[in-house]
Write a protein that holds these residues in place. Sequence first.
Motif, PDB file in Angstrom:
ATOM      1  N   VAL A 182       0.955  -1.163   0.035  1.00  0.00           N
ATOM      2  CA  VAL A 182       0.175   0.051  -0.202  1.00  0.00           C
ATOM      3  C   VAL A 182       0.970   1.239   0.077  1.00  0.00           C
ATOM      4  CG1 VAL A 182      -1.669   1.326   1.287  1.00  0.00           C
ATOM      5  CG2 VAL A 182      -1.834  -0.945   1.042  1.00  0.00           C
TER       6      VAL A 182
ATOM      7  N   VAL B  40      -6.214   1.494  -3.688  1.00  0.00           N
ATOM      8  CA  VAL B  40      -5.510   1.697  -2.321  1.00  0.00           C
ATOM      9  C   VAL B  40      -6.543   1.357  -1.374  1.00  0.00           C
ATOM     10  CG1 VAL B  40      -4.115   3.110  -1.009  1.00  0.00           C
ATOM     11  CG2 VAL B  40      -4.048   3.504  -3.443  1.00  0.00           C
TER      12      VAL B  40
ATOM     13  N   GLN C 255      -7.328  -2.298  -0.827  1.00  0.00           N
ATOM     14  CA  GLN C 255      -6.173  -3.064  -0.186  1.00  0.00           C
ATOM     15  C   GLN C 255      -6.219  -2.632   1.271  1.00  0.00           C
ATOM     16  OE1 GLN C 255      -3.820  -5.135  -1.411  1.00  0.00           O
ATOM     17  NE2 GLN C 255      -5.157  -5.190  -3.119  1.00  0.00           N
ATOM     18  N   ILE C 256      -6.596  -1.425   1.793  1.00  0.00           N
ATOM     19  CA  ILE C 256      -6.388  -1.245   3.120  1.00  0.00           C
ATOM     20  C   ILE C 256      -7.743  -2.051   3.669  1.00  0.00           C
ATOM     21  CG2 ILE C 256      -7.301   0.640   4.685  1.00  0.00           C
ATOM     22  CD1 ILE C 256      -5.700   2.565   2.883  1.00  0.00           C
TER      23      ILE C 256
END
Length: 110
Positions: A46, A59, A62-63
């Motif tokens: 990230v 992003v 992914q978090i």
Amino acid sequence: MEQIESTVSHNNQGNSNAIRKSHHSDKLKSNLISRLNRIEGQIRGVKGMIEKDTYCDDVLNQIASIQSALNGVGKLLLEGHMRSCVVERIQAEEYEVIEELLITVNKLMK
């Protein structure tokens, strides 16, 4: 067997810096460490995405994946804690462990 060390307060026992250790199986510890290593890699990924100006939605996804993975680690650790540490402390009539557990569960659920 190796032990994981943590410093905690014993509010009802007058010992403010006592050291308690968990005693999870080697299999559980290996599983937790493996999961945390993967999460560590995801976090580095990230960071790289941010450095490369990756599209925000990618992003954020992914978090979300990292948060889910951390929740999985927390669930495994909580289960192990309840099956070993909490049971043993209740058997030793250290009932303050129940309040400690409730506080911890509330923190995990935020």
